[in-house]
Structures are given as structure tokens and as C-alpha cells.
Scaffold this active site. Structure first.
Site, PDB file in Angstrom:
ATOM      1  N   THR A  10      46.877  12.586   9.709  1.00  0.00           N
ATOM      2  CA  THR A  10      45.461  12.955   9.579  1.00  0.00           C
ATOM      3  C   THR A  10      45.304  14.321  10.254  1.00  0.00           C
ATOM      4  OG1 THR A  10      45.010  11.726  11.601  1.00  0.00           O
ATOM      5  CG2 THR A  10      44.595  10.588   9.540  1.00  0.00           C
TER       6      THR A  10
ATOM      7  N   GLU B  29      46.899   1.866  16.246  1.00  0.00           N
ATOM      8  CA  GLU B  29      48.145   2.091  16.963  1.00  0.00           C
ATOM      9  C   GLU B  29      47.845   2.591  18.365  1.00  0.00           C
ATOM     10  OE1 GLU B  29      51.442   1.593  15.964  1.00  0.00           O
ATOM     11  OE2 GLU B  29      51.433   1.907  18.127  1.00  0.00           O
TER      12      GLU B  29
ATOM     13  N   CYS C 200      46.479  13.589  19.464  1.00  0.00           N
ATOM     14  CA  CYS C 200      45.545  12.452  19.422  1.00  0.00           C
ATOM     15  C   CYS C 200      44.258  12.661  20.200  1.00  0.00           C
ATOM     16  CB  CYS C 200      46.260  11.202  19.921  1.00  0.00           C
ATOM     17  SG  CYS C 200      47.774  10.876  19.016  1.00  0.00           S
TER      18      CYS C 200
HETATM   19  C1  UGA Z   1      47.669   8.835  23.290  1.00  0.00           C
HETATM   20  C2  UGA Z   1      47.344   7.435  23.855  1.00  0.00           C
HETATM   21  O1  UGA Z   1      47.744   7.354  25.223  1.00  0.00           O
HETATM   22  C3  UGA Z   1      48.034   6.353  23.044  1.00  0.00           C
HETATM   23  O2  UGA Z   1      47.661   5.069  23.531  1.00  0.00           O
HETATM   24  C4  UGA Z   1      47.614   6.491  21.573  1.00  0.00           C
HETATM   25  O3  UGA Z   1      48.264   5.545  20.750  1.00  0.00           O
HETATM   26  C5  UGA Z   1      47.972   7.898  21.082  1.00  0.00           C
HETATM   27  O4  UGA Z   1      47.302   8.878  21.906  1.00  0.00           O
HETATM   28  C6  UGA Z   1      47.529   8.020  19.649  1.00  0.00           C
HETATM   29  O5  UGA Z   1      46.328   7.997  19.407  1.00  0.00           O
HETATM   30  O6  UGA Z   1      48.376   8.059  18.760  1.00  0.00           O
HETATM   31  P1  UGA Z   1      49.743  10.515  23.451  1.00  0.00           P
HETATM   32  O7  UGA Z   1      48.848  11.498  22.781  1.00  0.00           O
HETATM   33  O8  UGA Z   1      51.126  10.318  22.931  1.00  0.00           O
HETATM   34  O9  UGA Z   1      49.075   9.044  23.448  1.00  0.00           O
HETATM   35  O10 UGA Z   1      49.889  10.979  24.960  1.00  0.00           O
HETATM   36  P2  UGA Z   1      49.319  10.548  26.385  1.00  0.00           P
HETATM   37  O11 UGA Z   1      50.430  10.077  27.214  1.00  0.00           O
HETATM   38  O12 UGA Z   1      48.148   9.663  26.270  1.00  0.00           O
HETATM   39  O13 UGA Z   1      48.835  11.970  26.944  1.00  0.00           O
HETATM   40  C7  UGA Z   1      47.809  12.738  26.304  1.00  0.00           C
HETATM   41  C8  UGA Z   1      47.514  13.990  27.093  1.00  0.00           C
HETATM   42  O14 UGA Z   1      46.828  13.684  28.306  1.00  0.00           O
HETATM   43  C9  UGA Z   1      48.745  14.787  27.502  1.00  0.00           C
HETATM   44  O15 UGA Z   1      48.516  16.162  27.325  1.00  0.00           O
HETATM   45  C10 UGA Z   1      48.904  14.457  28.971  1.00  0.00           C
HETATM   46  O16 UGA Z   1      49.575  15.473  29.692  1.00  0.00           O
HETATM   47  C11 UGA Z   1      47.449  14.343  29.392  1.00  0.00           C
HETATM   48  N1  UGA Z   1      47.227  13.528  30.613  1.00  0.00           N
HETATM   49  C12 UGA Z   1      47.580  12.211  30.633  1.00  0.00           C
HETATM   50  C13 UGA Z   1      46.592  14.096  31.706  1.00  0.00           C
HETATM   51  O17 UGA Z   1      46.247  15.302  31.701  1.00  0.00           O
HETATM   52  N2  UGA Z   1      46.363  13.317  32.807  1.00  0.00           N
HETATM   53  C14 UGA Z   1      46.705  12.001  32.873  1.00  0.00           C
HETATM   54  O18 UGA Z   1      46.447  11.350  33.904  1.00  0.00           O
HETATM   55  C15 UGA Z   1      47.338  11.444  31.753  1.00  0.00           C
END
Ligand code: UGA
Length: 449
Positions: free
Chosen positions: A89, A151, A278
Site C-alpha cells: 500500500t 498484521e 508503517c
Molecule cells: C510497526 C509495529 O511495531 C508493528 O507491530 C506493525 O505490525 C508494523 O509497524 C506494521 O504496521 O507493519 P515496524 O514499522 O517494523 O513495526 O517498526 P517498529 O519497531 O515499530 O519501529 C517503528 C519506528 O519507531 C522506528 O523508526 C523506531 O526506531 C521508532 N521507535 C520505536 C522509536 O523512536 N522509539 C521507540 O521507543 C520505539
């Protein structure tokens, strides 16, 4: 309903992980990927992106003879009991999701599916999309059930998140179809310890929940979960700005606040803000859905505004530490992936920072262990990519840590001090031991520390 054959449409992080795991759960799985280069890699038993543990899972799936990567719907869809849609998407210019692939795939598959089969939507779609698709399927008069199965896997931990899940959510109007899809996951759960062994990942026996809901609820659960996690990050970043002014350390604050089980420490790390394929899209998408239904989601808008402010906040910190100007300053940006553990650089804060510093007059060199190729597409041409960490650290005035890759965080303050002339380091992910860096002679600046 007994399930033997499944087709998975799309082989991105979600599609390839799902397809390969379903083979290990005992099903025959067709995985449809239209891009020839990607398909060729999968046919060799590998994934075309970096994801811990996935290659051995894809390889053994292929060796079983029950995993059939193909570019054609015709091969698997007509025989399949269940079709999972995991198509992309991509972003619209306004930040919302482009649903062209979602509708096209459903249309194409619907023509070929056998009567009584189930169409499972895993792609993230705005609430209300499923109702439209379900109507289209019912118009085919083939008794195809449409369900939403959002997901929750994260890139970098895709296998753990899928196998050791907190919850599986399936929503729809047909309870039998919802139950059948939940049972597919129960079958996968039965095999999970042996699958984790093949992936080389540690197994823990954690019980997950199986949740059935209505169709719209399932769609809304997905984006609400992502928006809430994004909200936690923006909340931590707002407190970080106050901590910077008041002399508190946001890490100490969030550790103690998150120790309250009602609040929880997860996704409370302040820093350069969230990126990836995401959160930015889902936050914008939820704001857009609200507006469509006449609901102002102010809190979600604030989440986005805080996040948008973070790269500029980091750049200002650096500028102040370098005497008020970035012009001509050589800056090493470490980390271009949107987070550690992935080669994905979509909407990466590290990339945004490198570009911002460059446009502010700095001479930027950047390094990432896995994501340089992906990031290069979005970097301005003035940013110079290096092949090693050492090359990036040579001859620079300041360092910005933008992704907490172990390669960076395991490098000690004294190793940094030996490798680089820089004595200013902005830790934009709050991942380094600040006292060690200060003792090693660095001006250490975290975000809210
Ligand atoms: C996210 C969700 O966590 C998943 O549960 C979901 O399935 C996925 O999106 C999706 O919609 O497909 P993702 O995008 O792979 O997963 O990565 P995350 O680990 O959630 O991190 C997202 C962003 O937030 C990253 O840039 C990370 O560095 C940042 N982050 C994360 C922070 O800045 N602080 C935090 O405490 C945690």
C-alpha cells in the site's frame, strides 16, 4: 473447513514471512510476486530483503516441495482454500495509503477463486475498506468470505512476532470463515518451537490470544495499535524536550514511568522520532479516516506534528554545539535504516537527518551496515556514503548516531575517541552510555538527557 492449499499475494516482509511459515505449518503455499528480480531470489531459497532468520525458513520451505513462488495468480488461486492478500500500500502524496494494489488483487483473485474459499486481507487498509471489498466478493455469487486479519509483525523481528504473538485478530461477517482462519494460526502455533529452531532463534513458550471481531473493528485495531505506539514515542519526545530544558534525563524518567505496569516501558524511547513503512503512513491514514468520517483526531495530529519536528530538533542541537553554524562542518551520520535490524530505509529519520544537515551547509558522510543501497535512493547527491564505520568516522567534526545498530552501540567511547577527530556526538537514539563519552572527552548530547 479443512484447509490444504493457500495462496499468498505479495512477498514483502509480511507476505514472504507468512507464506514460508504456512509451508512449515504443513500447507501447500503459492506465493505470488510480480517482480522478476525478487521472484528469482525467492526461487533460490532466499529473501530479497534482510530479515533475521528468514533465509533458512524460506530455503527449507522450498526444499519441502510445498512452496511454489510464482508470478501468476492462475497457478495457485483456483485451487486455494484461502488467499492471503499481503500486497503493498504505497504512499499517496498526502501521506495516506494508495489502495490500487489492494483493489486490483482482490478483483483478479476473486475472478479465479473457487466457491466457498476465503479471502484474507493482511494489508493495512483504512477502516471501511473491507466492507467495500466484501460487497464486491458477494457480487461474484461464489460464496467467497472476506475477512480482515491485521498484521502486527515488526521488521527485524518478523518471525518472532508471528510465531510468539501477543494476539491474532481475525474479523469478518462470516463466523465460520473467521474460525477457519484462526485455526490456520493454531496449526502454526503447534509447530512453532521446531520452526524457531530452523530459524536459529530462541524459543519461549508464551501464550497468545486468539481474538475474533467484526470486520471494521479488525481494520481499526491495526491502525489504532500503530498510532498508539507512535503516540507513546511522540509523548516521550515531548517530555525529552522538557528534560533538555530542565536538567532531567528522559531515559531515567521513562524507565520509572514505564515501570508502572499500566503504562509499560515499550515504545518510550525518545530520539529522532519514528520512521519506516508503517507508523508514518498509519498515523496519516488514521487522521485521514477521521476526517472522512467527520472526526477530528487531534491527539493523532499532535503525534505527527511532534514527530515531524524531531529531525530539526536534532539538527539544531548539533548546530548549537558546533558554535551556531553547520556551514562547512563535516558530519558523520551513523545509521540510515529506519531502525536497527533491517535494510529498510523508508521514511528513515537517519536519511532525513543526513539530507537536512547537508541542506544546512554541512558536508555529510554516512554509513549503514545494511541499508546504504536502499537509503541512497532518498539521499541528496551531496551526501557521501562510506563502506565502513571507520571510513565514516575519519576526518569529521561531529557524529550523529541515528540508528542503534549493535555495530555502533558495541563500539566503546574510547574506540570512538581513537578512530575520530570529532569531539561532539549527538546520540539521536539515546543508545550510548553518556558518562563514558563525557569521560572520553566528548561533548555528548542525547535527546532529553
Ligand atoms: C510497526 C509495529 O511495531 C508493528 O507491530 C506493525 O505490525 C508494523 O509497524 C506494521 O504496521 O507493519 P515496524 O514499522 O517494523 O513495526 O517498526 P517498529 O519497531 O515499530 O519501529 C517503528 C519506528 O519507531 C522506528 O523508526 C523506531 O526506531 C521508532 N521507535 C520505536 C522509536 O523512536 N522509539 C521507540 O521507543 C520505539
Amino acid at each position: 473447513m479443512a484447509i490444504s492449499t493457500i495462496t499468498v499475494l505479495g512477498t514483502g516482509y509480511v507476505g514472504l514471512t507468512t507464506a514460508a511459515l504456512l509451508v512449515h505449518a504443513g500447507y501447500t503455499v503459492y506465493a505470488v510476486e510480480p517482480h522478476k528480480e525478487r521472484l528469482d531470489v525467492i526461487k533460490q531459497g532466499r529473501s530479497f530483503f534482510y530479515e533475521a532468520g528468514l533465509d533458512p525458513i524460506v530455503k527449507t520451505a522450498l526444499d519441502s516441495g510445498r512452496f511454489i513462488p510464482t508470478d501468476s495468480y492462475q497457478d495457485g488461486v483456483p485451487n486455494s482454500d484461502v488467499v492471503f492478500s499481503c500486497v503493498g500500500t504505497p504512499d499517496n502524496p498526502d501521506g495516506s495509503s494508495n489502495l490500487t494494489h489492494v483493489f486490483d488483487s482482490a478483483e483478479q483473485a476473486g475472478q479465479l477463486m473457487k466457491p466457498g474459499a476465503i479471502y484474507v486481507q493482511k494489508s493495512t487498509v483504512p477502516v471501511g475498506t473491507g466492507a467495500k471489498l466484501a460487497t464486491k466478493f458477494s457480487e461474484l455469487s461464489k460464496d467467497i468470505s472476506y475477512v480482515s486479519n491485521p498484521e502486527f509483525l515488526r521488521e527485524g523481528t518478523a518471525l518472532e512476532d508471528t510465531l510468539l504473538f501477543d494476539r491474532v485478530v481475525v474479523g469478518g461477517n462470516d463466523p465460520l470463515a473467521v474460525g477457519t482462519v484462526l485455526n490456520v494460526y493454531r496449526t502454526l502455533e503447534e509447530r512453532r518451537s521446531s520452526i524457531m529452531k530452523i530459524a536459529g532463534l530462541p524459543y519461549r513458550n508464551i501464550p497468545g490470544e486468539y481474538i475474533s471481531t467484526g470486520l471494521a473493528s479488525a481494520e481499526l485495531i491495526k491502525v489504532t495499535a500503530n498510532a498508539f505506539l507512535a503516540l507513546k514515542i511522540s509523548f516521550a519526545n515531548s517530555i525529552a524536550k522538557l528534560a533538555d530544558k530542565s536538567g532531567a534525563d528522559v531515559v531515567e524518567v521513562m524507565n520509572a514511568v514505564g515501570a508502572d505496569k499500566r503504562i509499560n516501558r515499550a515504545f518510550f524511547n525518545a530520539g529522532r522520532g519514528y520512521g519506516g513503512g508503517c507508523f508514518p503512513k498509519d498515523v496519516s491514514g488514521l487522521i485521514a479516516s477521521g476526517l472522512d468520517y467527520g472526526v477530528d483526531l487531534d491527539i493523532v495530529q499532535a503525534t505527527k506534528a511532534v514527530n515531524d519536528s524531531m529531525p530539526g530538533y536534532v539538527a539544531e542541537k548539533l548546530q548549537d554545539a558546533l558554535g551556531g553554524s553547520l556551514s562547512g562542518k563535516r558530519i558523520a551520520v551513523l545509521g540510515l535504516a529506519f531502525k536497527a535490524g533491517t535494510s529498510d530505509a523508508r521514511r528513515s529519520p537517519g536519511t532525513a537527518l543526513a539530507n537536512l544537515l547537508s541542506s544546512s551547509g554541512a558536508v555529510v558522510q554516512a554509513y549503514d551496515p545494511k541499508a546504504s543501497d536502499e537509503a541512497a535512493k532518498n539521499l541528496v547527491s551531496e551526501v557521501h556514503l562510506t563502506n565502513t564505520l571507520n571510513d565514516c568516522l575519519k576526518r569529521c567534526d561531529a557524529i550523529v548516531l541515528a540508528t542503534d545498530w549493535p555495530e555502533f552501540t558495541s563500539y566503546s567511547a574510547s574506540q570512538f575517541a581513537k578512530t575520530t577527530d570529532a569531539r561532539v556526538i549527538v546520540d539521536a537514539v539515546n543508545a550510548l552510555p553518556k558518562n563514558d563519552f563525557r569521560e572520553a572527552g566528548f561533548t555528548y548530547l542525547g535527546i532529553g538527557r
